[in-house]
Structures are given as C-alpha cells and as structure tokens.
Motif scaffolding. Structure first.
Motif, PDB file in Angstrom:
ATOM      1  N   SER A   1      -7.841   1.717  -5.102  1.00  0.00           N
ATOM      2  CA  SER A   1      -7.309   3.004  -4.668  1.00  0.00           C
ATOM      3  C   SER A   1      -8.397   3.840  -4.025  1.00  0.00           C
ATOM      4  CB  SER A   1      -6.699   3.768  -5.852  1.00  0.00           C
ATOM      5  OG  SER A   1      -7.701   4.122  -6.765  1.00  0.00           O
ATOM      6  N   VAL A   2      -7.963   4.781  -3.208  1.00  0.00           N
ATOM      7  CA  VAL A   2      -8.845   5.749  -2.564  1.00  0.00           C
ATOM      8  C   VAL A   2      -8.160   7.096  -2.699  1.00  0.00           C
ATOM      9  CG1 VAL A   2      -9.914   6.476  -0.404  1.00  0.00           C
ATOM     10  CG2 VAL A   2      -9.628   4.036  -0.883  1.00  0.00           C
ATOM     11  N   SER A   3      -8.881   8.068  -3.216  1.00  0.00           N
ATOM     12  CA  SER A   3      -8.311   9.397  -3.371  1.00  0.00           C
ATOM     13  C   SER A   3      -9.043  10.375  -2.479  1.00  0.00           C
ATOM     14  CB  SER A   3      -8.425   9.866  -4.830  1.00  0.00           C
ATOM     15  OG  SER A   3      -7.638   9.056  -5.662  1.00  0.00           O
ATOM     16  N   GLY A   4      -8.262  11.174  -1.779  1.00  0.00           N
ATOM     17  CA  GLY A   4      -8.820  12.242  -0.962  1.00  0.00           C
ATOM     18  C   GLY A   4      -8.556  13.571  -1.626  1.00  0.00           C
ATOM     19  N   ASP A   5      -8.751  14.624  -0.871  1.00  0.00           N
ATOM     20  CA  ASP A   5      -8.556  15.976  -1.399  1.00  0.00           C
ATOM     21  C   ASP A   5      -7.114  16.205  -1.841  1.00  0.00           C
ATOM     22  OD1 ASP A   5      -9.138  18.616  -2.052  1.00  0.00           O
ATOM     23  OD2 ASP A   5      -8.627  19.314  -0.038  1.00  0.00           O
ATOM     24  N   GLN A   6      -6.164  15.823  -0.993  1.00  0.00           N
ATOM     25  CA  GLN A   6      -4.758  16.052  -1.324  1.00  0.00           C
ATOM     26  C   GLN A   6      -3.893  14.828  -1.071  1.00  0.00           C
ATOM     27  OE1 GLN A   6      -3.240  19.639   0.386  1.00  0.00           O
ATOM     28  NE2 GLN A   6      -5.085  20.780  -0.105  1.00  0.00           N
ATOM     29  N   GLU A   7      -4.510  13.684  -0.924  1.00  0.00           N
ATOM     30  CA  GLU A   7      -3.762  12.466  -0.649  1.00  0.00           C
ATOM     31  C   GLU A   7      -4.391  11.309  -1.394  1.00  0.00           C
ATOM     32  OE1 GLU A   7      -1.605  11.745   3.222  1.00  0.00           O
ATOM     33  OE2 GLU A   7      -3.282  10.358   3.415  1.00  0.00           O
ATOM     34  N   GLN A   8      -3.570  10.338  -1.700  1.00  0.00           N
ATOM     35  CA  GLN A   8      -4.033   9.155  -2.419  1.00  0.00           C
ATOM     36  C   GLN A   8      -3.487   7.921  -1.731  1.00  0.00           C
ATOM     37  OE1 GLN A   8      -2.439   8.674  -6.389  1.00  0.00           O
ATOM     38  NE2 GLN A   8      -4.328   7.720  -7.064  1.00  0.00           N
ATOM     39  N   GLU A   9      -4.283   6.869  -1.717  1.00  0.00           N
ATOM     40  CA  GLU A   9      -3.841   5.570  -1.212  1.00  0.00           C
ATOM     41  C   GLU A   9      -4.125   4.549  -2.295  1.00  0.00           C
ATOM     42  OE1 GLU A   9      -5.436   2.456   2.046  1.00  0.00           O
ATOM     43  OE2 GLU A   9      -4.865   4.426   2.845  1.00  0.00           O
ATOM     44  N   ILE A  10      -3.087   3.782  -2.672  1.00  0.00           N
ATOM     45  CA  ILE A  10      -3.293   2.740  -3.667  1.00  0.00           C
ATOM     46  C   ILE A  10      -2.756   1.417  -3.138  1.00  0.00           C
ATOM     47  CG2 ILE A  10      -3.250   4.313  -5.632  1.00  0.00           C
ATOM     48  CD1 ILE A  10      -0.441   3.306  -6.296  1.00  0.00           C
ATOM     49  N   GLY A  11      -3.449   0.362  -3.499  1.00  0.00           N
ATOM     50  CA  GLY A  11      -2.999  -0.985  -3.186  1.00  0.00           C
ATOM     51  C   GLY A  11      -2.419  -1.615  -4.430  1.00  0.00           C
ATOM     52  N   LEU A  12      -1.325  -2.322  -4.273  1.00  0.00           N
ATOM     53  CA  LEU A  12      -0.670  -2.985  -5.394  1.00  0.00           C
ATOM     54  C   LEU A  12      -0.317  -4.421  -5.007  1.00  0.00           C
ATOM     55  CD1 LEU A  12       1.934  -0.186  -6.267  1.00  0.00           C
ATOM     56  CD2 LEU A  12      -0.253  -0.607  -7.415  1.00  0.00           C
ATOM     57  N   ARG A  13      -0.230  -5.272  -6.012  1.00  0.00           N
ATOM     58  CA  ARG A  13       0.301  -6.628  -5.861  1.00  0.00           C
ATOM     59  C   ARG A  13       1.521  -6.715  -6.768  1.00  0.00           C
ATOM     60  NH1 ARG A  13      -1.222  -9.399  -1.820  1.00  0.00           N
ATOM     61  NH2 ARG A  13      -1.041 -11.370  -2.907  1.00  0.00           N
TER      62      ARG A  13
ATOM     63  N   THR B   1       0.855  -1.185   0.000  1.00  0.00           N
ATOM     64  CA  THR B   1       0.000   0.000   0.000  1.00  0.00           C
ATOM     65  C   THR B   1       0.887   1.230   0.000  1.00  0.00           C
ATOM     66  OG1 THR B   1      -1.705  -1.164   1.265  1.00  0.00           O
ATOM     67  CG2 THR B   1      -1.831   1.230   1.229  1.00  0.00           C
ATOM     68  N   LEU B   2       0.576   2.169  -0.875  1.00  0.00           N
ATOM     69  CA  LEU B   2       1.286   3.450  -0.944  1.00  0.00           C
ATOM     70  C   LEU B   2       0.307   4.543  -0.556  1.00  0.00           C
ATOM     71  CD1 LEU B   2       3.025   3.044  -4.426  1.00  0.00           C
ATOM     72  CD2 LEU B   2       3.985   2.529  -2.172  1.00  0.00           C
ATOM     73  N   GLN B   3       0.744   5.472   0.289  1.00  0.00           N
ATOM     74  CA  GLN B   3      -0.132   6.555   0.708  1.00  0.00           C
ATOM     75  C   GLN B   3       0.658   7.858   0.743  1.00  0.00           C
ATOM     76  OE1 GLN B   3      -1.820   6.070   4.602  1.00  0.00           O
ATOM     77  NE2 GLN B   3      -3.403   7.570   4.208  1.00  0.00           N
ATOM     78  N   GLY B   4       0.122   8.882   0.067  1.00  0.00           N
ATOM     79  CA  GLY B   4       0.778  10.183   0.056  1.00  0.00           C
ATOM     80  C   GLY B   4       0.184  11.070  -1.016  1.00  0.00           C
ATOM     81  N   GLY B   5       0.910  12.117  -1.369  1.00  0.00           N
ATOM     82  CA  GLY B   5       0.475  13.015  -2.434  1.00  0.00           C
ATOM     83  C   GLY B   5       0.392  12.259  -3.748  1.00  0.00           C
ATOM     84  N   PRO B   6      -0.593  12.589  -4.603  1.00  0.00           N
ATOM     85  CA  PRO B   6      -0.789  11.834  -5.847  1.00  0.00           C
ATOM     86  C   PRO B   6       0.446  11.730  -6.729  1.00  0.00           C
ATOM     87  CG  PRO B   6      -2.628  13.327  -5.476  1.00  0.00           C
ATOM     88  CD  PRO B   6      -1.593  13.643  -4.434  1.00  0.00           C
ATOM     89  N   ARG B   7       1.190  12.804  -6.903  1.00  0.00           N
ATOM     90  CA  ARG B   7       2.390  12.751  -7.757  1.00  0.00           C
ATOM     91  C   ARG B   7       3.466  11.859  -7.153  1.00  0.00           C
ATOM     92  NH1 ARG B   7       2.745  19.093  -8.892  1.00  0.00           N
ATOM     93  NH2 ARG B   7       0.829  19.284 -10.085  1.00  0.00           N
ATOM     94  N   ALA B   8       3.663  11.970  -5.858  1.00  0.00           N
ATOM     95  CA  ALA B   8       4.690  11.161  -5.197  1.00  0.00           C
ATOM     96  C   ALA B   8       4.318   9.680  -5.229  1.00  0.00           C
ATOM     97  CB  ALA B   8       4.877  11.640  -3.758  1.00  0.00           C
ATOM     98  N   VAL B   9       3.045   9.381  -4.995  1.00  0.00           N
ATOM     99  CA  VAL B   9       2.585   7.992  -5.044  1.00  0.00           C
ATOM    100  C   VAL B   9       2.787   7.436  -6.452  1.00  0.00           C
ATOM    101  CG1 VAL B   9       0.515   6.534  -4.953  1.00  0.00           C
ATOM    102  CG2 VAL B   9       1.000   8.139  -3.095  1.00  0.00           C
TER     103      VAL B   9
END
Length: 123
Positions: A107-119, A81-89
């Motif tokens: 993935s889940v996107s917030g106002d200024q943050e993104q969380e993505i799951g990867l395999r 799982t990666l969580q942070g600013g969209p560009r950095a993620v």
C-alpha cells in the motif's frame, strides 16, 4: 463523517484489475458493481481493445448494497488495486474480504488518498 469537494467525492474508489483471465476480471468487477450499485448512466468497467489485460472501473463506495450478492468462484488469483479516500478504500476491501480470500500486496498512503494492492482468490 466524510466530506466531498466539488471535483471528486471521497467515497470514489478507482479499481484496476490485472494479472488474470478476462472471465475472472469480469466476475470480480461485476460483483463489485453489485456490492456498490451506482446511479443509472454511470460509467462502468472498461477494457482497452480485444485481449485486454487490464480492466478499470470507478465505484461510489459511500453506500454498499443492502443485499449481498451470490458468491463468485475464481479460476485463478486476481490482482487488484484500489485507489481513493482511506475510508472508501477500506469499505471496498472489507466487502471483497466477505467474498474472497484477500492477501495484501502493498500500500501507499498520501495526504488524503490511499492506494492498496490486493490478491484475491476463491475462499
């Protein structure tokens, strides 16, 4: 251009690795730490207790390393799982895709943050 606030740089990406062997988790985290080197003294990957099943680290994804590390072979699939600013993620996801077969796991996107799951699996 990415901006930084006083508390958290937008290039900071939290990484959580789970659902795999300790050897695979450490291999992925070591690769990430070579792809996105940090200043000396920066906290690195941690695991809670003996026989940990979750490993975490925080990367500064502002500037990837110029030299590409050697390939890493995984014994099995690794959940990440990666969580942070969209560009950095996205920067971290692209770097991982250069070394592994990457499957999106939501993935889940917030106002200024993104969380993505990867395999991840060996390419």
């Amino acid at each position: 251009m990415e901006s930084r606030d006083s508390d958290t740089p937008v290039a900071e990406v939290g990484v959580t690795v789970a659902g795999c062997s300790e050897a695979d988790a450490r291999a992925v985290l070591a690769l990430l730490e070579r792809l996105f080197p940090q200043n000396p003294g920066t906290d690195r990957a941690t695991a809670e207790g003996h026989g940990a099943t979750v490993w975490v680290t925080t990367l500064d994804a502002a500037e990837p390393a110029r030299d590409q590390p050697a390939a890493v072979t995984l014994a099995d699939t690794v959940g990440l799982t990666l969580q942070g600013g969209p560009r950095a993620v996205e920067r971290v996801r692209v770097a991982l895709a250069g070394h592994f077969a990457v499957e999106d796991a939501g993935s889940v996107s917030g106002d200024q943050e993104q969380e993505i799951g990867l395999r991840l699996s060996s390419a």
